[in-house]
Scaffold this motif. Sequence first.
Motif, PDB file in Angstrom:
ATOM      1  N   PHE A  16      26.124  41.403  52.167  1.00  0.00           N
ATOM      2  CA  PHE A  16      25.894  42.430  53.186  1.00  0.00           C
ATOM      3  C   PHE A  16      25.586  43.909  52.972  1.00  0.00           C
ATOM      4  O   PHE A  16      24.847  44.307  53.543  1.00  0.00           O
ATOM      5  N   ALA A  17      25.890  44.183  51.745  1.00  0.00           N
ATOM      6  CA  ALA A  17      25.450  45.618  51.327  1.00  0.00           C
ATOM      7  C   ALA A  17      24.230  45.622  51.079  1.00  0.00           C
ATOM      8  O   ALA A  17      23.476  46.469  51.784  1.00  0.00           O
ATOM      9  N   GLU A  18      23.546  44.726  50.568  1.00  0.00           N
ATOM     10  CA  GLU A  18      21.947  44.723  50.451  1.00  0.00           C
ATOM     11  C   GLU A  18      21.139  44.525  51.821  1.00  0.00           C
ATOM     12  O   GLU A  18      20.176  45.237  51.949  1.00  0.00           O
ATOM     13  N   ARG A  19      21.668  44.088  52.921  1.00  0.00           N
ATOM     14  CA  ARG A  19      21.097  43.831  54.143  1.00  0.00           C
ATOM     15  C   ARG A  19      21.470  45.290  54.770  1.00  0.00           C
ATOM     16  O   ARG A  19      20.392  45.760  55.647  1.00  0.00           O
ATOM     17  N   LYS A  20      22.533  45.886  54.737  1.00  0.00           N
ATOM     18  CA  LYS A  20      22.819  47.139  55.282  1.00  0.00           C
ATOM     19  C   LYS A  20      21.852  48.436  54.683  1.00  0.00           C
ATOM     20  O   LYS A  20      21.542  49.277  55.420  1.00  0.00           O
ATOM     21  N   ALA A  21      21.444  48.272  53.415  1.00  0.00           N
ATOM     22  CA  ALA A  21      20.694  49.176  52.673  1.00  0.00           C
ATOM     23  C   ALA A  21      19.203  49.100  53.439  1.00  0.00           C
ATOM     24  O   ALA A  21      18.643  50.140  53.210  1.00  0.00           O
ATOM     25  N   HIS A  22      18.923  48.092  54.237  1.00  0.00           N
ATOM     26  CA  HIS A  22      17.579  48.294  54.727  1.00  0.00           C
ATOM     27  C   HIS A  22      17.354  48.972  56.173  1.00  0.00           C
ATOM     28  O   HIS A  22      16.477  49.343  56.577  1.00  0.00           O
ATOM     29  N   LYS A  23      18.872  49.478  56.535  1.00  0.00           N
ATOM     30  CA  LYS A  23      18.705  50.237  57.861  1.00  0.00           C
ATOM     31  C   LYS A  23      18.528  51.910  57.117  1.00  0.00           C
ATOM     32  O   LYS A  23      19.414  52.564  56.333  1.00  0.00           O
ATOM     33  N   ILE A  24      17.736  52.571  57.804  1.00  0.00           N
ATOM     34  CA  ILE A  24      17.347  53.905  57.226  1.00  0.00           C
ATOM     35  C   ILE A  24      17.721  54.849  58.442  1.00  0.00           C
ATOM     36  O   ILE A  24      17.123  54.927  59.338  1.00  0.00           O
TER      37      ILE A  24
END
Length: 694
Positions: free
Chosen positions: A275-283
Amino acid sequence: MDKVIKLERHDMIAVLTVNSPPVNALSAAVRGGILECIKDAIVDPAIKAIVLTCAGRTFIAGADITEFGKPSKPPALNDVLSEIENSPMPIIAAIHGTALGGGLELALACHFRVATKEAKLGLPEVKLGLLPGAGGTQRLPRAVGPELAVKMIVGGDPIPAAEALKNGLIEEIIEGPAAGGEAFARKVLAEKRPLRRLRDDESKIAAAKADRSIFTNAVAAMTKKSRGLEAPFAAADAVGYAIDLPFDEGLKKEREGFLKLLTSDQSKAQRYAFFAERKAHKIAGVPEGTKSRPVERVAILGAGTMGGGIAMSFANAGIPVTLIEPGEEQLKRGMGIMQKNWEATAARGGIPADAPAKRMALINGVVGIENVGNADLVIEAVFETMAVKKGVFGKLDQFAKPGAVLASNTSYLNIDEIAKSTNRPHDVLGMHFFSPANIMKLCEIVRGPRTAPDALITAVATSRQIAKVPVVVGLCDGFVANRMYDQSGKQAGKLLFEGALPQQVDAVLTKFGMPMGPFVMSDLAGNDIGWLSRKDRGIKSEIADALCEAGRFGQKTGKGWYRYEAGSRTPIPDPAVETLIEQTLARLGRKRRAVSDEEILERMMYPIINEGARILEQGIAARPGDIDVVWLYGFGWPIYRGGPMYYADQIGLDGVLTKMRELQVTMGDEFKPAALLETLVAEGRKFADFSQPA
């Protein structure tokens, strides 16, 4: 149910379509809808076959993992699969996109499977610290044999439709899922094909029953890189149940293994990382609807270790590259190294035999910066000194086309200062790749104060296109990765001053789960890189500087903190390094002492965590999870420990704070606790509770 499942009757064929975007995950609503619709179709006397397909861009791409750890909602997936498997009429899974995890398990319960040519099928649960929990470990070996089943389940990587067809996982490759599935269903009825229930078919596991080495050899091959992980070995055991036990007993044992892993610390950490990897896409701070600039060709300045690795990453993704050096000799050397690397990978079977030639053909090696003119993205990978980089960017104004994104691969330097060398600072940002760049997945995207939103989006999108994991970070010395890593580097160096040796420090870190210790990593990257950077910034590190002054730059010179045999990357402790350390300490009037492994681990980990807290305080990283993704993909932090900020939450922030305070008293203010760490402990909160102010 109408919202997520649609049942259409095409005379004697029932077409059941799952429509639960974006990935048609097996939520409770989807499971319930499938079960209800199949029951309705079975009791309809006009229906003779059922086609199960999906709307949108993919077949069912897995379970709804947001339900993990929550009270289960009926129906259970195994109940749905049992209904499918025991259907008196044929049920055909028509697959497009990806059939992953529970999606493939559902397809395996069907009597027949067909797929479009671009489809991929897999059981990736091991990557979440789990094993398939709905019969995947029992049905897949019966479908494709234990060797491929082990590869798919223990390795977790999907296979393409062509391989699935070759190995009997699907019956046909079709043009479109709904129409192709229906046509195949009519063929099954016309030919009066018997229903194939995988649970009853042991033909493909018979050889492994007679010779278990077929299975054990496959397991040994797939688990040799699984050091420290629990799930791959548990998954292998579960595949073994398909060989050793009756189906229902194997199914029960598989479920027990799944539930045990589900509550394990490792799986919790791996799901957190997912989930952390996917949240990192939110800028943050990018207007909604901002579009990426088109990137059809890339220019890379510098054909050295980093530039060559970056060029390989783009060629691997099929993107043409102009690789530029100021002289023919450096260019020829860089091109030769890339060719050699790809040929070595092909020789190991990692890429097709013709891949090196195809990828080299995508790289146009030229002399002179004036050749950047046709590139949509220019990446500078020259020496890590401000003067050199500013000189390069000053020239890019003259030669780079308008609208090209101008990226520096700097690992420390001020992107805004570099951008001042151009008349287009809005096009400038950092794209910090990690060594070796063709292998390491992280790309730190460094946003300068004047970086345009569409330039930022372009860098993120392009990174993902070349299979990197992008994390957007703010501007400071070393950004997130190296700013934090410098803390461990400082402690590693100071531990040498205390009496530890490189091999002891590295051993503590590898035991913790890191792929390599700081001294092996420094040898790999090149000790001269840090040496040049320190000189540029006016920083001294007596032992490390003495090492470089002795010409020990690492693997590329055959000697660094360790020595290396010709052609080998295996580090060998070198008595000459111990002598160098002792001589340096004697010159500085210091004495060595015994240093415990516990002290090494605390001093290597706690300052990293503390610096991460400061980075969050200052807004350099948007989320604790972004920091963890940086460490997972930039430095190979063990995924079963989640990342340094997650790890800190697990061991307790109060303990980290207490130890930092103790170290501050005994070692100095470099161990002064971050204000955020103090605040979180005082408020009884964790890093997981932190969010940046709006």
